[in-house]
Design an enzyme around this catalytic site. Structure first.
Site, PDB file in Angstrom:
ATOM      1  N   HIS B 123      49.423  21.254   3.196  1.00 33.20           N
ATOM      2  CA  HIS B 123      50.427  22.742   3.560  1.00 33.20           C
ATOM      3  C   HIS B 123      49.454  23.969   3.944  1.00 33.20           C
ATOM      4  CE1 HIS B 123      53.214  25.901   2.051  1.00 33.20           C
ATOM      5  NE2 HIS B 123      53.676  25.264   2.039  1.00 33.20           N
ATOM      6  N   ASP B 198      47.105  18.184  -4.557  1.00 37.08           N
ATOM      7  CA  ASP B 198      48.276  19.826  -4.571  1.00 37.08           C
ATOM      8  C   ASP B 198      49.239  18.030  -4.717  1.00 37.08           C
ATOM      9  OD1 ASP B 198      50.748  20.832  -3.711  1.00 37.08           O
ATOM     10  OD2 ASP B 198      50.047  21.033  -1.533  1.00 37.08           O
ATOM     11  N   GLN B 201      54.505  18.540  -4.533  1.00 37.49           N
ATOM     12  CA  GLN B 201      55.262  17.797  -3.877  1.00 37.49           C
ATOM     13  C   GLN B 201      55.745  16.273  -4.634  1.00 37.49           C
ATOM     14  OE1 GLN B 201      58.223  18.636  -1.781  1.00 37.49           O
ATOM     15  NE2 GLN B 201      57.372  20.678  -1.152  1.00 37.49           N
ATOM     16  N   LYS B 224      60.043  23.785  -7.903  1.00 44.62           N
ATOM     17  CA  LYS B 224      60.188  22.355  -6.958  1.00 44.62           C
ATOM     18  C   LYS B 224      60.860  21.692  -7.833  1.00 44.62           C
ATOM     19  CE  LYS B 224      57.032  23.992  -3.422  1.00 44.62           C
ATOM     20  NZ  LYS B 224      57.825  24.028  -1.767  1.00 44.62           N
ATOM     21  N   CYS B 364      55.067  25.157   7.093  1.00 43.19           N
ATOM     22  CA  CYS B 364      53.488  25.878   6.519  1.00 43.19           C
ATOM     23  C   CYS B 364      52.393  24.427   6.597  1.00 43.19           C
ATOM     24  CB  CYS B 364      53.585  26.287   5.042  1.00 43.19           C
ATOM     25  SG  CYS B 364      55.056  27.497   4.637  1.00 43.19           S
TER      26      CYS B 364
END
Lengths: 144, 411
Positions: B123, B198, B201, B224, B364
């Protein structure tokens, strides 16, 4: 055929058979802009002769609304002075902001985009080419 | 086993009807998840009963606010497998967490020629902060390539003795690919480098344990994973947090201040300058409680089921191309696709009229779009409240989408 149907047909026709989607060498106005939200890309090019748009073309990729709008722009800008081009941009922006109906009679086929006003997020797609053209005109005048 | 019909009752927004009375089918949880009543109530309860600033006042409300905020920190730290809550910094977003590492660690330690390995599927939030740091330090960005079927190209991993940091997403927000973070952490450490994962997700959908992942920095987002917007976190090994420079200067983050200089507060407060997002972080604590009650194993099993069915149903649609791994066990419930003749934005508008909320755009991840050779994709993503009926509704809507696009009826 209802007016809505006619409008749809105009937009889809310009999307499927874009006018003046080609390079334009030695253009006086040549500007690329994109819509960072969705990645639509447009390059607008205009060649002037005696202060009047002698030729206009675009290149780019994106959704039906952004591409059809750019296609119409190239047809409508031709033969207009820069003042007339700016007036057209202003009238189109006015219609797309949903505020003003003034100048709509000069918009020709561009009224087909009136329905897009109900999709606020997509108004940017419709005005991308026009914003690009306006910026190009402003830059051209600044440099002249 | 998780029953989404029961879960849905906890999400008031899913009762909404949209676009002329169509029931809302929300398929954009990868952008932001919906919130259960328990989270909404935790935020409201804080403002109605306990609102005060944290770590400041000596009165009762201030004490309650501080306790609630620190309890939330301990819950969230535990949820990502961090034994020590001091190593969990609350941030407003995953983006802020990564910028904190880029600014506080990268700017301090990176030297000209040092290499930062970044996967092609990151991202922008795990790319741009490093571009900015590289520009200022002379460090170099190195691309970790992605294969045609949507995996990291492990044999071509560009990890060398020049590598200082490897940046990798736990799960891709476009392809759904679940990356081998543990393996990459080991490779990074063997080369003398650190690894930043990261988890934006990943954490919402996968049982997550930072120790098992072996990473050094772990950034994630709260909104999220059923939490409020404005919540998120950075976990890092405590000694790295001690070494890092602060992010924002101001209140809360100091120990002692003179006119010309100051000393920093202990971790994690050193990184929480200014009044933090107290209510949002407490809401994130409630989201963690909710997910724990569902059980992350059940969450994952539910989503694998939805993804399996969606991959089957969408593959059967003429002219539709799916990007990313074909095996639902190796990916999450994020499905990007391209439908011939219909630009993703037009497709999203057409599906919106059916009450379906999907995402369209570059997500993104423009370098990944270039790698895939597409300007944008349409994306449907699933979470705990999605049902097999939602997947069917998506498939039905897509089956007629080309025809409806050509008719212009949606315009």
């Amino acid at each position: 055929m209802s007016l809505d149907e006619l409008y749809r047909e105009i937009i889809l026709d310009h999307y499927k058979n874009p006018r003046n989607k080609r390079p334009l060498p030695a253009a006086d106005i040549d500007l690329e802009r994109n819509n960072p939200l969705c990645g639509d890309e447009i390059t607008v090019r205009v060649r002037l002769a005696n202060g009047v748009v002698a030729d206009a073309a675009f290149e780019g990729q994106g959704c039906s609304i952004s591409q059809a709008s750019a296609s119409m722009l190239t047809e409508m800008a031709k033969g207009k002075s820069l003042d007339e081009v700016e007036a057209l941009v202003l009238a189109f922006r006015g219609m797309m902001s949903g505020k003003s109906e003034a100048g709509e009679e000069h918009l020709g086929d561009l009224v087909a985009f009136k329905g897009v006003v109900k999709y606020p997020v997509r108004i940017k797609c419709a005005v991308l080419a026009w914003d690009t053209l306006q910026e190009g005109v402003t830059k051209h005048r600044g440099g002249a | 086993m998780l029953d989404p019909k029961i879960v849905r009752k906890d999400f008031p927004i899913l009762d909404r009807h949209v676009r002329g009375g169509k029931p809302l089918v929300y398929l954009d949880s990868a952008a932001t998840s919906q919130k259960p009543s328990r989270v909404i109530e935790a935020v409201a309860d804080f403002y109605e009963r306990h609102n005060a600033n944290v770590h400041r006042g000596v009165y009762l409300l201030a004490e309650e606010a501080t306790v609630l905020y620190e309890e939330a920190r301990a819950k969230v730290a535990g949820f990502v497998g961090a034994p020590d809550p001091r190593a969990l910094v609350f941030t407003k977003s995953c983006t802020e967490a990564i910028n904190m590492v880029a600014g506080g660690w990268g700017r301090k330690v990176l030297r000209p020629g040092d290499e930062i390995v970044i996967t092609e599927m990151e991202h922008h939030s795990n790319l741009i902060p490093w571009q900015m740091v590289a520009r200022d330090t002379g460090a170099v960005l190195v691309r970790f390539p992605v294969t045609d079927d949507g995996f990291l190209d492990i044999p071509r991993a560009p990890i060398t003795e020049r590598t200082r940091l490897v940046c990798v997403a736990q799960m891709s927000n476009v392809l759904g690919t679940i990356n081998p973070v543990r393996e990459l952490s080991e490779a990074a450490h063997a080369a003398g480098a650190l690894l930043l994962c990261d988890g934006a997700q990943g954490v919402p959908h996968l049982e997550t344990d930072v120790a098992a992942l072996g990473c050094d920095f772990f950034a994630f987002s709260g909104h999220k994973m059923l939490g409020p917007t404005g919540s998120g976190g950075l976990w890092a090994r405590p000694e790295l947090l001690e070494e890092m420079d602060p992010f924002l200067g101001g209140g809360e983050m100091i120990r002692e201040v003179w006119f010309e200089r100051a000393t920093w507060n202990e971790i994690p407060y050193k990184f929480e300058g200014g009044t933090p997002a107290i209510a949002s972080s407490i809401g994130l604590g409630a989201a963690v409680d909710y997910l724990r009650d569902l059980g992350m194993g059940s969450v994952r099993a539910h989503e694998v089921g939805l993804t399996r069915r969606a991959l089957e149903a969408l593959s059967a649609i003429e002219g539709l191309t799916i990007h990313g791994p074909a095996d639902p066990e190796r990916r999450g419930g994020v499905i990007s696709f391209w439908l011939d003749d219909v630009h993703p934005h037009d497709l999203a508008t057409i599906l919106d009229a059916d009450g379906l909320a999907i995402r369209a755009g570059h997500h993104c991840a423009q370098p990944l779009m270039r790698r895939l050779g597409v300007p944008a994709t349409a994306r449907a993503s699933f979470y705990v409240y999605n049902t097999l009926e939602d997947v069917e509704a998506l498939a039905v809507a897509l089956q007629s989408a080309r025809e409806r696009f050509s008719s212009g009826a949606w315009l």
